[in-house]
Scaffold this active site. Structure first.
Site, PDB file in Angstrom:
ATOM      1  CG  ASP A 235      -2.077   0.943   1.083  1.00 35.11           C
ATOM      2  OD1 ASP A 235      -2.461   1.270  -0.059  1.00 35.11           O
ATOM      3  OD2 ASP A 235      -2.615   1.379   2.122  1.00 35.11           O
TER       4      ASP A 235
ATOM      5  CG  HIS B 193      -0.558   2.381  -9.323  1.00 34.64           C
ATOM      6  ND1 HIS B 193      -0.754   1.969  -8.030  1.00 34.64           N
ATOM      7  CD2 HIS B 193      -1.636   3.169  -9.632  1.00 34.64           C
ATOM      8  CE1 HIS B 193      -1.902   2.481  -7.581  1.00 34.64           C
ATOM      9  NE2 HIS B 193      -2.442   3.215  -8.527  1.00 34.64           N
TER      10      HIS B 193
ATOM     11  CG  LEU C  31       9.484 -17.057  -3.982  1.00 35.61           C
ATOM     12  CD1 LEU C  31       9.534 -17.218  -2.461  1.00 35.61           C
ATOM     13  CD2 LEU C  31       9.827 -15.616  -4.369  1.00 35.61           C
TER      14      LEU C  31
HETATM   15  C1  IPE Z   1      -5.249  -2.758  -0.174  1.00 40.12           C
HETATM   16  O1  IPE Z   1      -4.988  -1.403  -0.325  1.00 40.12           O
HETATM   17  C2  IPE Z   1      -5.268  -3.415  -1.526  1.00 40.12           C
HETATM   18  C3  IPE Z   1      -3.977  -3.529  -2.205  1.00 40.12           C
HETATM   19  C4  IPE Z   1      -2.829  -3.161  -1.716  1.00 40.12           C
HETATM   20  C5  IPE Z   1      -4.022  -4.132  -3.505  1.00 40.12           C
HETATM   21  P1  IPE Z   1      -6.168  -0.333  -0.442  1.00 40.12           P
HETATM   22  O2  IPE Z   1      -5.528   1.003  -0.585  1.00 40.12           O
HETATM   23  O3  IPE Z   1      -7.125  -0.731  -1.497  1.00 40.12           O
HETATM   24  O4  IPE Z   1      -6.901  -0.484   0.962  1.00 40.12           O
HETATM   25  P2  IPE Z   1      -7.781   0.545   1.792  1.00 40.12           P
HETATM   26  O5  IPE Z   1      -8.805   1.116   0.841  1.00 40.12           O
HETATM   27  O6  IPE Z   1      -6.873   1.599   2.302  1.00 40.12           O
HETATM   28  O7  IPE Z   1      -8.369  -0.270   2.883  1.00 40.12           O
HETATM   29  C1  IPE Z   2      -1.702   0.214  -3.399  1.00 37.45           C
HETATM   30  O1  IPE Z   2      -1.459   1.582  -3.400  1.00 37.45           O
HETATM   31  C2  IPE Z   2      -1.874  -0.348  -4.784  1.00 37.45           C
HETATM   32  C3  IPE Z   2      -3.262  -0.708  -5.122  1.00 37.45           C
HETATM   33  C4  IPE Z   2      -4.268  -0.729  -4.277  1.00 37.45           C
HETATM   34  C5  IPE Z   2      -3.512  -1.088  -6.496  1.00 37.45           C
HETATM   35  P1  IPE Z   2      -2.644   2.626  -3.371  1.00 37.45           P
HETATM   36  O2  IPE Z   2      -3.078   2.914  -4.762  1.00 37.45           O
HETATM   37  O3  IPE Z   2      -3.739   2.162  -2.479  1.00 37.45           O
HETATM   38  O4  IPE Z   2      -1.930   3.899  -2.773  1.00 37.45           O
HETATM   39  P2  IPE Z   2      -2.483   4.855  -1.637  1.00 37.45           P
HETATM   40  O5  IPE Z   2      -2.840   3.989  -0.480  1.00 37.45           O
HETATM   41  O6  IPE Z   2      -3.677   5.561  -2.197  1.00 37.45           O
HETATM   42  O7  IPE Z   2      -1.352   5.772  -1.346  1.00 37.45           O
HETATM   43 MG    MG Z   3      -4.134   2.379  -0.511  1.00 42.22          MG
END
Ligand code: IPE
Ligand code: IPE
Ligand code: MG
Length: 226
Positions: A13, A30, A125
């Site tokens: 995240d 990303h 792995l």
């Molecule tokens: C969790 O992150 C999903 C992934 C890392 C793929 P999110 O950014 O979607 O989660 P929330 O919305 O903060 O719970």
């Molecule tokens: C996690 O990073 C990747 C996905 C959920 C695809 P985020 O896109 O949730 O990034 P933040 O949490 O908004 O910074």
């Molecule tokens: Mg996120």
């Protein structure tokens, strides 16, 4: 005796915030995130103790994001996988997925099954990419499979039908939030949880090693006494 982190799971995240902090579009985060996936996979593939690495890439809830971001992520996943086969082979890493792939384009589904087939012989792995993954969705699908086979719904029968049935030893979430966001609710029943403020694009193998070092010293009791 030290604990062994055989199965590590990571909620990757913080990509969007990483990009925003630099004045970029979220998509840049990303893209950076993909590079970190590679670095962490290489590191894990070089640690004989680590057998499985499960990475949360796209959740069943992430479809709620703006259409442009979802489209970008779909293209990014496809672009990444298109050129990734030599990487998996070089690192003797078997590619697997968890999640419901039926919602993806047929070209992406085909690509995913090709890479699975072509890395099936890799015995280093296992990298599980969680794609359109939600733990509740996974548990319901597994339960329905048991029920349609007229089986009794037991812990073992359900576990056997999950996309990934092996227990998580160590679960890490980057990005500073302290929640599971529907990730591996069943398999992480006795996982050790680590949360770091580091945003995923800034995560390094050195930080992972530090987390593993701490994990190794934890007293895991599994409800018993030591
Ligand atoms: C969790 O992150 C999903 C992934 C890392 C793929 P999110 O950014 O979607 O989660 P929330 O919305 O903060 O719970
Ligand atoms: C996690 O990073 C990747 C996905 C959920 C695809 P985020 O896109 O949730 O990034 P933040 O949490 O908004 O910074
Ligand atoms: Mg996120």
């Amino acid at each position: 005796m030290n604990n062994v982190a055989e199965h590590i799971a990571i909620i990757m995240d913080g990509n969007g915030r990483w990009a925003k902090n630099r004045g970029h579009n979220r998509t840049k985060g990303h893209e950076r995130g993909v590079e970190v996936v590679r670095k962490i996979t290489v590191y894990c593939s070089e640690q004989p103790a680590i057998k499985e690495l499960t990475l949360y890439a796209f959740s069943t809830e992430n479809w709620k994001r703006p259409k442009l971001e979802v489209e970008f992520l779909m293209k990014l996943i496809e672009r990444y996988l298109r050129k990734e086969l030599p990487f998996y082979l070089k690192h003797n890493t078997r590619f697997e997925t968890i999640g419901d792939l039926s919602r993806f384009s047929s070209s992406l589904q085909k690509l995913i099954s090709q890479i699975k087939e072509k890395t099936a012989h890799c015995d280093g792995l296992v990298q599980n990419l969680a794609l359109n993954y939600g733990s509740r969705n996974e548990i319901i699908r597994a339960a329905n499979t048991v029920i349609s086979a007229n089986g009794e719904l037991t812990e073992q029968a359900l576990t056997d039908q999950l996309d990934s049935s092996s227990d998580i030893d160590l679960l890490i979430r980057t990005g500073g939030d302290h929640r599971l966001s529907n990730f591996l609710l069943w398999q992480a029943a006795y996982a050790e949880l680590f949360f770091t403020q580091t945003l995923w694009p800034d995560f390094t193998k050195e930080e992972l090693q530090r987390v593993i070092n701490k994990f190794e010293k934890i007293e895991r009791r599994f409800g018993g006494l030591k």
